[in-house]
Write a protein that holds these residues in place. Structure first.
Motif, PDB file in Angstrom:
ATOM      1  N   ARG A  15     -17.694  25.785   3.989  1.00  0.00           N
ATOM      2  CA  ARG A  15     -16.515  26.087   4.798  1.00  0.00           C
ATOM      3  C   ARG A  15     -16.482  25.104   5.969  1.00  0.00           C
ATOM      4  O   ARG A  15     -17.411  25.050   6.769  1.00  0.00           O
ATOM      5  N   LEU A  16     -15.417  24.337   6.054  1.00  0.00           N
ATOM      6  CA  LEU A  16     -15.280  23.322   7.086  1.00  0.00           C
ATOM      7  C   LEU A  16     -14.067  23.611   7.961  1.00  0.00           C
ATOM      8  O   LEU A  16     -13.104  24.238   7.513  1.00  0.00           O
ATOM      9  N   LEU A  17     -14.121  23.119   9.186  1.00  0.00           N
ATOM     10  CA  LEU A  17     -13.009  23.238  10.125  1.00  0.00           C
ATOM     11  C   LEU A  17     -12.576  21.842  10.537  1.00  0.00           C
ATOM     12  O   LEU A  17     -13.391  21.057  11.032  1.00  0.00           O
ATOM     13  N   VAL A  18     -11.311  21.519  10.322  1.00  0.00           N
ATOM     14  CA  VAL A  18     -10.746  20.243  10.729  1.00  0.00           C
ATOM     15  C   VAL A  18      -9.946  20.460  12.005  1.00  0.00           C
ATOM     16  O   VAL A  18      -8.949  21.198  12.006  1.00  0.00           O
ATOM     17  N   ALA A  19     -10.377  19.838  13.086  1.00  0.00           N
ATOM     18  CA  ALA A  19      -9.703  19.977  14.375  1.00  0.00           C
ATOM     19  C   ALA A  19      -9.037  18.654  14.740  1.00  0.00           C
ATOM     20  O   ALA A  19      -9.697  17.699  15.171  1.00  0.00           O
ATOM     21  N   ASP A  20      -7.734  18.595  14.542  1.00  0.00           N
ATOM     22  CA  ASP A  20      -6.960  17.376  14.799  1.00  0.00           C
ATOM     23  C   ASP A  20      -5.526  17.801  15.094  1.00  0.00           C
ATOM     24  O   ASP A  20      -5.016  18.713  14.449  1.00  0.00           O
ATOM     25  N   ASP A  21      -4.890  17.140  16.050  1.00  0.00           N
ATOM     26  CA  ASP A  21      -3.545  17.572  16.435  1.00  0.00           C
ATOM     27  C   ASP A  21      -2.442  16.938  15.598  1.00  0.00           C
ATOM     28  O   ASP A  21      -1.259  17.212  15.819  1.00  0.00           O
ATOM     29  N   HIS A  22      -2.800  16.106  14.605  1.00  0.00           N
ATOM     30  CA  HIS A  22      -1.796  15.491  13.743  1.00  0.00           C
ATOM     31  C   HIS A  22      -1.744  16.231  12.410  1.00  0.00           C
ATOM     32  O   HIS A  22      -2.679  16.151  11.607  1.00  0.00           O
ATOM     33  N   PRO A  23      -0.658  16.962  12.133  1.00  0.00           N
ATOM     34  CA  PRO A  23      -0.558  17.750  10.900  1.00  0.00           C
ATOM     35  C   PRO A  23      -0.742  16.916   9.629  1.00  0.00           C
ATOM     36  O   PRO A  23      -1.372  17.373   8.679  1.00  0.00           O
ATOM     37  N   LEU A  24      -0.203  15.700   9.615  1.00  0.00           N
ATOM     38  CA  LEU A  24      -0.314  14.864   8.422  1.00  0.00           C
ATOM     39  C   LEU A  24      -1.766  14.484   8.153  1.00  0.00           C
ATOM     40  O   LEU A  24      -2.197  14.434   6.993  1.00  0.00           O
ATOM     41  N   PHE A  25      -2.521  14.198   9.215  1.00  0.00           N
ATOM     42  CA  PHE A  25      -3.931  13.861   9.010  1.00  0.00           C
ATOM     43  C   PHE A  25      -4.704  15.078   8.530  1.00  0.00           C
ATOM     44  O   PHE A  25      -5.537  14.969   7.622  1.00  0.00           O
ATOM     45  N   ARG A  26      -4.421  16.239   9.133  1.00  0.00           N
ATOM     46  CA  ARG A  26      -5.115  17.451   8.681  1.00  0.00           C
ATOM     47  C   ARG A  26      -4.822  17.715   7.216  1.00  0.00           C
ATOM     48  O   ARG A  26      -5.719  18.069   6.439  1.00  0.00           O
ATOM     49  N   GLU A  27      -3.567  17.534   6.843  1.00  0.00           N
ATOM     50  CA  GLU A  27      -3.184  17.763   5.443  1.00  0.00           C
ATOM     51  C   GLU A  27      -3.887  16.771   4.522  1.00  0.00           C
ATOM     52  O   GLU A  27      -4.388  17.142   3.447  1.00  0.00           O
ATOM     53  N   ALA A  28      -3.962  15.514   4.960  1.00  0.00           N
ATOM     54  CA  ALA A  28      -4.575  14.477   4.130  1.00  0.00           C
ATOM     55  C   ALA A  28      -6.075  14.720   3.950  1.00  0.00           C
ATOM     56  O   ALA A  28      -6.595  14.672   2.830  1.00  0.00           O
ATOM     57  N   ILE A  29      -6.777  14.993   5.046  1.00  0.00           N
ATOM     58  CA  ILE A  29      -8.221  15.172   4.942  1.00  0.00           C
ATOM     59  C   ILE A  29      -8.565  16.478   4.228  1.00  0.00           C
ATOM     60  O   ILE A  29      -9.561  16.561   3.501  1.00  0.00           O
ATOM     61  N   THR A  30      -7.728  17.487   4.391  1.00  0.00           N
ATOM     62  CA  THR A  30      -7.936  18.738   3.655  1.00  0.00           C
ATOM     63  C   THR A  30      -7.827  18.493   2.156  1.00  0.00           C
ATOM     64  O   THR A  30      -8.612  19.022   1.363  1.00  0.00           O
ATOM     65  N   GLY A  31      -6.852  17.658   1.766  1.00  0.00           N
ATOM     66  CA  GLY A  31      -6.696  17.325   0.359  1.00  0.00           C
ATOM     67  C   GLY A  31      -7.878  16.544  -0.185  1.00  0.00           C
ATOM     68  O   GLY A  31      -8.342  16.786  -1.310  1.00  0.00           O
ATOM     69  N   VAL A  32      -8.389  15.614   0.614  1.00  0.00           N
ATOM     70  CA  VAL A  32      -9.557  14.836   0.199  1.00  0.00           C
ATOM     71  C   VAL A  32     -10.768  15.744   0.011  1.00  0.00           C
ATOM     72  O   VAL A  32     -11.510  15.633  -0.973  1.00  0.00           O
ATOM     73  N   ILE A  33     -10.969  16.661   0.954  1.00  0.00           N
ATOM     74  CA  ILE A  33     -12.106  17.571   0.865  1.00  0.00           C
ATOM     75  C   ILE A  33     -11.975  18.494  -0.345  1.00  0.00           C
ATOM     76  O   ILE A  33     -12.936  18.719  -1.082  1.00  0.00           O
ATOM     77  N   ALA A  34     -10.778  19.015  -0.563  1.00  0.00           N
ATOM     78  CA  ALA A  34     -10.552  19.916  -1.694  1.00  0.00           C
ATOM     79  C   ALA A  34     -10.838  19.224  -3.021  1.00  0.00           C
ATOM     80  O   ALA A  34     -11.373  19.827  -3.960  1.00  0.00           O
ATOM     81  N   ALA A  35     -10.485  17.938  -3.104  1.00  0.00           N
ATOM     82  CA  ALA A  35     -10.688  17.195  -4.343  1.00  0.00           C
ATOM     83  C   ALA A  35     -12.129  16.730  -4.521  1.00  0.00           C
ATOM     84  O   ALA A  35     -12.621  16.630  -5.648  1.00  0.00           O
ATOM     85  N   GLY A  36     -12.797  16.460  -3.393  1.00  0.00           N
ATOM     86  CA  GLY A  36     -14.134  15.863  -3.486  1.00  0.00           C
ATOM     87  C   GLY A  36     -15.298  16.815  -3.312  1.00  0.00           C
ATOM     88  O   GLY A  36     -16.411  16.529  -3.769  1.00  0.00           O
ATOM     89  N   LEU A  37     -15.077  17.942  -2.647  1.00  0.00           N
ATOM     90  CA  LEU A  37     -16.144  18.925  -2.434  1.00  0.00           C
ATOM     91  C   LEU A  37     -15.764  20.198  -3.179  1.00  0.00           C
ATOM     92  O   LEU A  37     -14.885  20.945  -2.750  1.00  0.00           O
TER      93      LEU A  37
END
Length: 214
Positions: free
Chosen positions: A3-25
């Protein structure tokens, strides 16, 4: 499951890194925060969090002050900085404050997942350029070329392992059920035996040896 927490104020970056994590972990869960206050709230209320990915540009935090506040509030929680900032001094200061990794936002997808796996396995991750330049500010005392950690006692190795995980002296003392002054004594001995002058240099040396040993 991680379980990870992404703390970033840019919604597009949060969405992008969440997608990367979902696909890779596999079987991972990602929480999101757009501010330090929200990250602190989530970190304090979710005991099962394994890792926080913290941006340095949150609107309610000034640079590394957000890391310091998060570490103070939840000292047992691992924090990795994910930032566009790549100054060596900033990276090393983040490590001094207890971050267990520093990942530039320009890191490719595969390297990002590899870095996260490394951190989740209990190792420190730093940009390769930093890992190649752990040079201390004064000449080192000679250490074993085969294994720079060979001269440490078992207890010193144990303390160093916790240092690499980003834990403070107070937390190490708690983990090992020893006095904080004893931890400080061990840290001083570790620095002396490794021939380095700071905690960061010791962590870099230990992390580099671990990386090359696998």
């Amino acid at each position: 499951m991680h379980r990870l927490l992404v703390a970033d104020d840019h919604p597009l970056f949060r969405e992008a890194i969440t997608g990367v994590i979902a696909a890779g972990l596999e079987a991972s869960e990602v929480l999101e925060a757009a501010s330090l206050a929200e990250a602190l709230r989530l970190a304090e209320t979710h005991d099962a969090l394994d890792l926080v990915l913290l941006d340095l540009g949150l609107p309610d935090a000034d640079g590394l002050s957000g890391l310091a506040r998060l570490r103070e509030a939840v000292p047992e929680l691992a924090v990795v900085i994910v930032s566009a900032e790549q100054q060596r001094a900033t990276v090393l200061e983040a490590l001094e404050l207890g971050a267990v990794g520093y990942i530039p936002k320009s890191t490719p997808r595969e390297a990002l997942i590899a870095a996260l796996r490394q951190v989740l396995d209990g190792q420190v991750y730093l940009p390769p350029a930093i890992m190649r330049r752990p040079a201390p500010s004064r000449p080192c005392a000679p250490v074993s070329e085969e294994n720079p950690l060979a001269g440490l006692t078992d207890k010193q190795r144990e303390v160093l392992t916790h240092m690499v995980q980003g834990e403070s002296n107070k937390m190490i003392a708690y983990r090992l059920a020893i006095a904080e002054t004893t931890v400080k004594t061990h840290v001083s001995a570790i620095l002396r035996k490794l021939g380095v002058t700071s905690r960061v240099q010791a962590i870099l040396l230990a992390s580099d040896w671990q990386r090359r040993s696998f």
